[in-house]
Design an enzyme around this catalytic site. Sequence first.
Site, short mmCIF file in Angstrom:
data_model
loop_
_atom_site.label_atom_id
_atom_site.label_comp_id
_atom_site.label_asym_id
_atom_site.label_seq_id
_atom_site.Cartn_x
_atom_site.Cartn_y
_atom_site.Cartn_z
N GLU A 169 -12.25 10.66 11.03
CA GLU A 169 -12.74 9.55 11.59
C GLU A 169 -12.36 8.49 10.62
OE1 GLU A 169 -14.96 9.19 14.36
OE2 GLU A 169 -14.18 7.29 13.42
N LYS A 224 -5.73 9.52 6.84
CA LYS A 224 -6.99 8.75 6.29
C LYS A 224 -7.18 9.55 4.95
CE LYS A 224 -10.96 9.73 6.41
NZ LYS A 224 -12.52 9.41 7.15
N CYS A 280 -17.24 10.22 0.85
CA CYS A 280 -15.62 10.00 1.08
C CYS A 280 -14.46 9.97 -0.13
CB CYS A 280 -15.77 9.22 2.42
SG CYS A 280 -15.96 10.63 3.46
C1 UDX Z 1 -18.25 14.38 7.72
C2 UDX Z 1 -16.56 15.16 7.78
O1 UDX Z 1 -16.53 16.42 8.50
C3 UDX Z 1 -16.08 15.00 6.08
O2 UDX Z 1 -15.08 15.66 6.01
C4 UDX Z 1 -15.63 13.69 5.92
O3 UDX Z 1 -14.99 14.23 4.27
C5 UDX Z 1 -17.31 12.87 5.34
O4 UDX Z 1 -17.43 13.14 6.78
P1 UDX Z 1 -20.82 14.45 7.00
O5 UDX Z 1 -20.41 14.83 8.71
O6 UDX Z 1 -21.02 13.59 6.30
O7 UDX Z 1 -18.78 14.49 7.15
O8 UDX Z 1 -20.96 16.25 6.61
P2 UDX Z 1 -22.75 16.65 6.46
O9 UDX Z 1 -23.85 15.28 7.13
O10 UDX Z 1 -22.83 17.61 5.86
O11 UDX Z 1 -22.05 17.49 8.14
C6 UDX Z 1 -21.78 18.74 8.17
C7 UDX Z 1 -22.47 19.45 9.80
O12 UDX Z 1 -21.82 20.38 9.75
C8 UDX Z 1 -23.75 19.59 8.56
O13 UDX Z 1 -24.81 19.17 9.40
C9 UDX Z 1 -23.51 21.01 8.73
O14 UDX Z 1 -25.03 22.37 8.84
C10 UDX Z 1 -23.12 21.89 9.46
N1 UDX Z 1 -22.10 22.80 8.91
C11 UDX Z 1 -20.80 23.54 8.45
C12 UDX Z 1 -22.10 24.30 10.53
O15 UDX Z 1 -22.38 23.70 11.53
N2 UDX Z 1 -20.92 24.91 10.16
C13 UDX Z 1 -19.86 25.06 9.28
O16 UDX Z 1 -19.45 26.33 9.15
C14 UDX Z 1 -20.54 23.89 7.90
C1 UDX Z 2 -16.22 4.84 3.74
C2 UDX Z 2 -14.89 4.36 5.28
O1 UDX Z 2 -14.80 2.80 4.92
C3 UDX Z 2 -14.75 5.17 6.14
O2 UDX Z 2 -13.68 3.82 6.65
C4 UDX Z 2 -14.55 6.56 6.02
O3 UDX Z 2 -14.43 7.14 7.06
C5 UDX Z 2 -15.70 6.96 5.11
O4 UDX Z 2 -15.43 6.32 4.37
P1 UDX Z 2 -17.85 4.64 4.33
O5 UDX Z 2 -17.99 5.24 2.42
O6 UDX Z 2 -19.12 4.79 5.19
O7 UDX Z 2 -16.69 4.65 4.36
O8 UDX Z 2 -18.87 3.00 3.65
P2 UDX Z 2 -17.61 1.97 3.04
O9 UDX Z 2 -18.41 1.14 3.82
O10 UDX Z 2 -16.22 2.49 2.78
O11 UDX Z 2 -18.35 1.85 1.64
C6 UDX Z 2 -18.24 2.89 0.38
C7 UDX Z 2 -18.91 2.14 -0.98
O12 UDX Z 2 -18.02 1.07 -1.32
C8 UDX Z 2 -20.85 1.94 -0.46
O13 UDX Z 2 -20.83 2.49 -1.40
C9 UDX Z 2 -20.40 0.06 -0.77
O14 UDX Z 2 -21.46 -0.10 -1.21
C10 UDX Z 2 -19.01 0.37 -1.45
N1 UDX Z 2 -17.92 -1.38 -1.86
C11 UDX Z 2 -17.76 -1.50 -0.42
C12 UDX Z 2 -18.21 -1.88 -2.28
O15 UDX Z 2 -18.56 -1.87 -3.32
N2 UDX Z 2 -17.24 -3.36 -2.16
C13 UDX Z 2 -17.39 -3.40 -0.89
O16 UDX Z 2 -16.55 -4.37 -1.21
C14 UDX Z 2 -17.48 -2.48 -0.39
#
Ligand code: UDX
Ligand code: UDX
Length: 476
Positions: A169, A224, A280
């Site tokens: 994603e 990714k 991430c």
């Molecule tokens: C995601 C991706 O999966 C991660 O690898 C990526 O780097 C960041 O985004 P994200 O959706 O942000 O993670 O994580 P989070 O909001 O913590 O959600 C994960 C969910 O999985 C939680 O709600 C947790 O309760 C659930 N979970 C975890 C299960 O239902 N079963 C499990 O065995 C482990």
């Molecule tokens: C990131 C990637 O963009 C996305 O493709 C991946 O799937 C998950 O990780 P996200 O972490 O949601 O997404 O936010 P992003 O907009 O990338 O920003 C990451 C961090 O960088 C934030 O703290 C943001 O404020 C900072 N940022 C971003 C800067 O400081 N300057 C910029 O110009 C852009």
Amino acid sequence: MEIKNICCIGAGYVGGPTMAVMANKCPDLNFEVVDFNEERIKKWNSKDLSELPIYEPGLAEIIKDCRGKNLYFSSLVDEKIKNADMVFISVNTPTKTSGIGAGKASNLKWVEACARQVAENSKGHTIVVEKSTLPVRTAEAIMTILESSKNSNNSRSKQISFDVLSNPEFLSEGNAINDLNKPDRVLIGGENDQAVEALCKIYKRWVPEKKILKTNIWSSELAKLTANAFLAQRISSINSISALCEATGADIREVSRAIGSDSRIGAKFLDSGPGFGGSCFKKDILNLVYLAEYFGLPEVATFWNAVVKLNTWHQHRISKLIIKKLFGNLSSKKIAVLGFAFKSNTNDTRESASIQICKDLLDEGASLSIQDPKVSPEQIEIDLNLAMSSNQNKNLVNKNNSEGCWEYSSKIEDALLGADAVLILTEWKEYSNIDWLKMSDKMRRPGWVFDSRSIIEPKKVLKSGLNFWRVGDGVI
Ligand code: UDX
Ligand code: UDX
């Protein structure tokens, strides 16, 4: 491979919005989002859409349209896997805190647990899709677990089979619905063309075919990690130059504009800020560092590790600078902290620069009044590992105590009342519209405004008689 029923394990920031948009685009398919966190599921099912566990612009409207029709949230993990033709694994993959690779490698215990649940419950042919960001070759481990379930002696095991695909994603929080509706690209990595095609068919309903990239599974997994590493690298690069701007009299906004006009560099992701946050970037780079070390490439590891190191340095640099401007002493001083989320339009605080910077200021004995339109005081308490001050709204500044403390302000105005400084850490729109002439009267003099996001017009602050600093501005 006809896909009708889709199950997603993990109702988090990725699983929830991704399935919501898919359900919206594919009314004839059934989407079951499952999570072992019952509290979270309850929130996804709450009637009051403001109580959804995740704030994303546009998400509540989709949930309203699809929930109960072709989109369901539950904790019935085993049962929903049984009915699924396709299972997305969207669980968290945090950095390991102990054992081999601690501090760098991803902890795959949740992903492995999911693979085992699929192995134990699936029926017929199941396509397992990695949505979570995973180290290269994780698909191999998932496949091995799945395949091993075929060796049991029961009748089910004779009838089951699997494919594993990688479909990372790329959504960016705060813009997730747009990113999902109009992705730059969809990446599908897999060995079996039929399985790749089955997933491709779903995306083709709203994504132009030329934007769907098919690769081998290892390239997809590595792409990714690399995409996030490149994005984070740009931010560390521009933040490193912002320090140089402040030292030399250059202006980072002008430098960004100048280099961003080069079509090879491009204008996006060149905003200097308080340092990158989010779940991430740091995790994925550390993962890349671990992989490089594991495969005997220490120079590659050192190169990427420097991106994370610079980010941490930059956050401390901002804290130190504030302390210096406030005469090296923060005890008995109130600082209004505007913004705690790691970026605007989200309630997510994971790895937010605000956490480190607030901790640094608290260590110096500051009294912080923290405001964020979407982050709850309970979340801030968890992140700072410090209970909120019991003096809330009375007399936050504790003159007899050198330890820092904090309170939560629901209004910007309250946060600024009697403050010695205002620190902007998240680029929420409302912070760029503050009337400084009016607000400066509420502050103690000599007052400061520190803008780490460049969202404030310097003249407006300076006119009010306050001092002003903003990131990367060597001109002021
Ligand atoms: C995601 C991706 O999966 C991660 O690898 C990526 O780097 C960041 O985004 P994200 O959706 O942000 O993670 O994580 P989070 O909001 O913590 O959600 C994960 C969910 O999985 C939680 O709600 C947790 O309760 C659930 N979970 C975890 C299960 O239902 N079963 C499990 O065995 C482990
Ligand atoms: C990131 C990637 O963009 C996305 O493709 C991946 O799937 C998950 O990780 P996200 O972490 O949601 O997404 O936010 P992003 O907009 O990338 O920003 C990451 C961090 O960088 C934030 O703290 C943001 O404020 C900072 N940022 C971003 C800067 O400081 N300057 C910029 O110009 C852009």
